[in-house]
Each structure stands twice: as C-alpha cells, then as structure tokens.
Design an enzyme around this catalytic site. Structure first.
Site, mmCIF file in Angstrom:
data_model
loop_
_atom_site.group_PDB
_atom_site.id
_atom_site.type_symbol
_atom_site.label_atom_id
_atom_site.label_comp_id
_atom_site.label_asym_id
_atom_site.label_seq_id
_atom_site.Cartn_x
_atom_site.Cartn_y
_atom_site.Cartn_z
ATOM 1 C CG HIS A 117 -2.081 0.865 1.210
ATOM 2 N ND1 HIS A 117 -2.411 1.654 0.146
ATOM 3 C CD2 HIS A 117 -3.004 1.163 2.181
ATOM 4 C CE1 HIS A 117 -3.474 2.390 0.449
ATOM 5 N NE2 HIS A 117 -3.853 2.116 1.677
ATOM 6 C CG HIS A 175 -4.383 1.139 -8.911
ATOM 7 N ND1 HIS A 175 -5.738 1.069 -8.724
ATOM 8 C CD2 HIS A 175 -3.879 1.847 -7.878
ATOM 9 C CE1 HIS A 175 -6.039 1.734 -7.607
ATOM 10 N NE2 HIS A 175 -4.929 2.207 -7.080
ATOM 11 C CG ASP A 185 2.536 3.989 -4.622
ATOM 12 O OD1 ASP A 185 2.320 4.904 -3.820
ATOM 13 O OD2 ASP A 185 1.830 2.970 -4.698
#
Ligand code: MLT
Length: 453
Positions: free
Chosen positions: A281, A331, A390
């Site tokens: 995460h 994702h 990210d």
C-alpha cells in the site's frame, strides 16, 4: 531470558515450519467454495462493499455494445475531476491541499471566505500538548516514522478530554486536529530519528500559522527553514493527489471496518496508519525508489535490453527484494492509466529538468514503457498495467531531497483527510458492524486426550 527481544529461537523456527506444513488451503479451494479471495473477483476486481459520495474512480466505460471496456483512469473528489481541481488552484497560483481537505470533509468547494476561515482553524489546531514531543517522540526515538505516527496518534487519546464521543461534531474536531498535526508528528519523528540514529544535530521548528501545510512541512524539516516556491508547489500537489482514493483502498477500508465497531477516532486512524505502512500500500513509494537504486547498481541502465532483463528477474523473484513485483506498476482499479500518475509524471519531468535529473527521469519512462509488456508476457493479467501513483511520487520526493523515511508518512499526512471523511461517512451511514464471513474448511476430528497423543 532470550539474548535479544528479536531473537528467533530454534523452537520458534521449528514451530513456524510446523504451522506452514499444517496449512493446507490452496487457491483451488477458493474457487471450489466460490469465495472471493482477498475480496477480489476472478478478474481481480474488488467486491463491492459500500457506497460513498467522497470520491469516484472510473477505469472502464461502456463500449458500443454496452460491454465495459478499460479506459484511461478518472478520479473525482466529491464529483469534481481531480485534473480540473488541480488546474483550478494551480492556474490561480495558490496551494490546493487545504481547499481539497475542505472539499473532502464538507462536500463543497470553499469560497474565499470559507477557505480563509478553514485555513485559520487548521492553523489554530496545529499544536501538540505540552511536552508531547519530548515525551512521545524524543524519549523513545524509533527507526520507522509510520510506527511513531501510530504511537503518537494512540497517545493523543490520553490528552483528549472527550476521546470516545463519536458524534459527527466531536469526530470532526478530532479529524481537524489530526490533519493539522500530522505534518508536525511526521517531521519531528524524522528529526528525532536523524539525531538519535544518525548522529545529526537536533532542532525542532514550530509551525508558522501563516504557511500552508506543504510549506510548514518543508520549513519544519529543514534546519534553515528554507524552501523554494517550486518545492512547496510540488509537495502541495502530491498532498492533493494522495488525499483520497475511494472506500476500497486498504487503509480507508480499514478505517470503515474499525469505525463500524463504534470505537474512537484515535484507534481507527492508528489502524489505518498500520495498513498504509505496508509495502503493498503506502510503503510502495519507497520500494519504487529503492528498486531503481538497485537497478542502477546492478545493470547498465543505458542498455534497454539489460533493463528489460532486470525487470524479468524482478518478476522471477531473482532481483531486488525477490517478491516478484515491479513496484509502482499496476493498480487494483486502474488499467490503462492512473490519473494521479499522469499528473505526477508531468511534474516529475519539469522538476527533473530543473534539478538535473533528466537521465533518471528517462529511465523511469523506459521502465514505464517496458514493464507492462514484460508483465503481460510473464503473468496472467486480466486488464492493462500502467504506472500508479507511487511510481513517480518517490522520484519527486527524491528530487525534492526529502528523506526516504518520510515518503510514506507524507502519504499519511495527506490521506488522513480521506480517512477522516470516510470515518464521518461511516458514522453517518452506520447500521451494523462490518462483519464478512469465512468458511471453515478444516474437517471435524476428535479431541485426543493428552496422554494418547
Ligand atoms: C491508494 O491511493 O490508496 C492506492 O492507489 C491504493 C488503492 O487505491 O487501492
């Protein structure tokens, strides 16, 4: 007595082997029992478990024959497209995080007066109880800032004279206090770590009520308190883009689960922090940068074939942390693109030119191009793969000279806004405690008396 608190003894090693041997649940059993493993369906889509007005994520649209086909990702905060929100405040050359928090909490875009009042309220809440920094942060310096954040959040319960009141009014007060103080907790935790574990000088700067969240973060973090307008603008943008991502992401879902038990705000937010810390995460942004560092050390990154081979090794669990992942790629919801990554990519490019990181940015672009192909060759994938939020955020923080240790805490400084909005929504919708079911698959067997085993 054991030699150290972390020692794994032979006994523990043996028993861990035994528990692994006795574990017999296989992937086929999930199919047989028709169970959505990891709350995902056969195609990897999340099982729908709730309704929210806080944000909407779109990754598919209806094709000509009414079937759903993957499209470029879109993200809406309270119905407003994130791209429009960002271009709105950037066009006017103002910071956007405070406005975004207002929108997420109250479901309206603030006018100038609302925004000034809200920013003032946040500034008033930006203080910690007397001696808190000394007692909770400096006296027990840790090496993980997310862990310190959770510890501080739990400790703040004791300073709150009304911690367990879960009326919307009280929870909103607690939420605003957390949104205001998270930057201080994260920065002070890092400064303490830097002093006690890295031998650097210790300084603690107080926040300045006239500064935005992003500016305060940078000025508290740096000894000389200085930052450039571009640095503050980019950190503010990162905070806006990380503030919210629906009810299904692991930490927000955790917030819903824990909130539904009727517990206090500090417990719910500490649980969410624990979730965000994980490398699957919020911890992924650090992993991305470390993965690139490893790649640069082990292969000639100017050779695309070498980069390709490295990415293959990653998937084969033969490189970096041997987890079989290319961090920052793919994702749970998005397929063709993650809109946050698109925005961050533009900003990373701009920053790389200013800071002389063009080569590194080009390497990120190469990986972004090659990775989906290689993942497609090596894995059974049900939908497209593209860089997620990210992927570029770590590079941006690196260019801003922010320490690794703060990458995931920055995510928390921002996401606490989304968690707060979801906690309030859960309280407003609350009917029952969230309570999914598990099928017990161990066949019944007799209890054998101790002397017969
Ligand atoms: C997030 O922003 O929380 C991440 O993209 C993870 C997710 O949405 O599942």
């Amino acid at each position: 007595m054991k030699d150290s608190y972390s020692e794994i003894t032979d006994y523990i090693r043996d028993m861990a082997n035994r528990t692994n041997q006795n574990h017999s649940i296989t992937p086929e059993m999930y199919r047989k029992h028709n169970v959505n493993r990891g709350l995902r369906d056969m195609n990897g889509n999340g099982v729908v478990t709730g309704l929210t007005e806080i944000s909407t994520i779109l990754s598919k649209e209806k094709g000509p024959d009414e079937t759903l086909i993957p499209c470029h990702g879109r993200l809406y905060y309270r119905g407003i497209n994130i791209k429009d929100l960002v271009s709105g405040f950037q066009k006017d050359h103002r910071f956007g995080f405070e406005e975004t928090v207002y929108l997420l909490l109250f479901s309206e875009l603030p006018n100038q007066k609302d925004l000034s009042r809200f920013t003032e309220e946040l500034a008033n809440y930006r203080s910690l109880p007397p001696s808190f920094v000394r007692d909770m942060i400096l006296k027990a310096p840790g090496k993980d800032m997310m862990n310190i954040l959770s510890r501080c959040v739990l400790a703040l319960y004791a300073y709150d004279e009304n911690p367990d009141d879960i009326s919307v009014e009280n929870v909103l007060r607690q939420s605003m206090q957390m949104i205001a103080t998270f930057p201080m907790l994260a920065v002070y935790a890092y400064l303490s770590y830097r002093h006690y574990h890295q031998g650097k000088s210790l300084f603690i700067h107080n926040p300045d009520p006239a500064l935005s969240t992003a500016e305060n973060f940078l000025s508290m973090l740096r000894e000389d308190g200085k930052y450039t307008p571009l640095e503050a603008k980019i950190l503010d943008l990162a905070l806006v883009l990380h503030a919210e991502h629906g009810g299904g992401n692991n930490s927000t879902f955790t917030t819903h689960v824990v909130t539904s038990s009727g517990t206090d705000t500090y417990s719910a937010i500490a649980a969410a922090l624990g979730s965000l810390k994980g490398p699957r995460h919020g911890g992924a942004n650090v992993k991305v940068v470390q993965m690139f560092e490893d790649m640069k050390q082990t292969v000639d990154t100017s050779d695309q074939d070498a980069v390709r081979r490295y990415l293959q090794l990653l998937l084969d669990k033969e490189a970096f942390d041997r987890k079989g992942l290319i961090y920052g790629m793919g994702h749970a919801v998005y397929s063709k693109s993650d809109p946050r990554a698109d925005i961050l990519k533009v900003c990373a490019k701009e920053l790389s030119e200013e800071k002389g990181f063009q080569e590194e940015f080009a390497l990120y672009e190469t990986v972004a191009r090659l990775a989906p192909e290689i993942i497609g060759e090596k894995r059974k994938i049900y939908k497209g793969v593209s860089p997620n939020v990210d992927f570029f955020s770590g590079l941006i923080y690196k260019m801003l000279e922010l320490p690794y240790e703060l990458y995931t805490p920055i995510f928390a400084v921002s996401r606490v806004a989304g968690w707060s909005a979801h906690r309030i929504e859960e309280i407003q919708n609350a009917e029952k405690i969230l309570r999914p079911a598990y099928i017990g698959v161990k066949p019944e067997r007799p209890y054998v008396p101790l002397n017969e085993r």
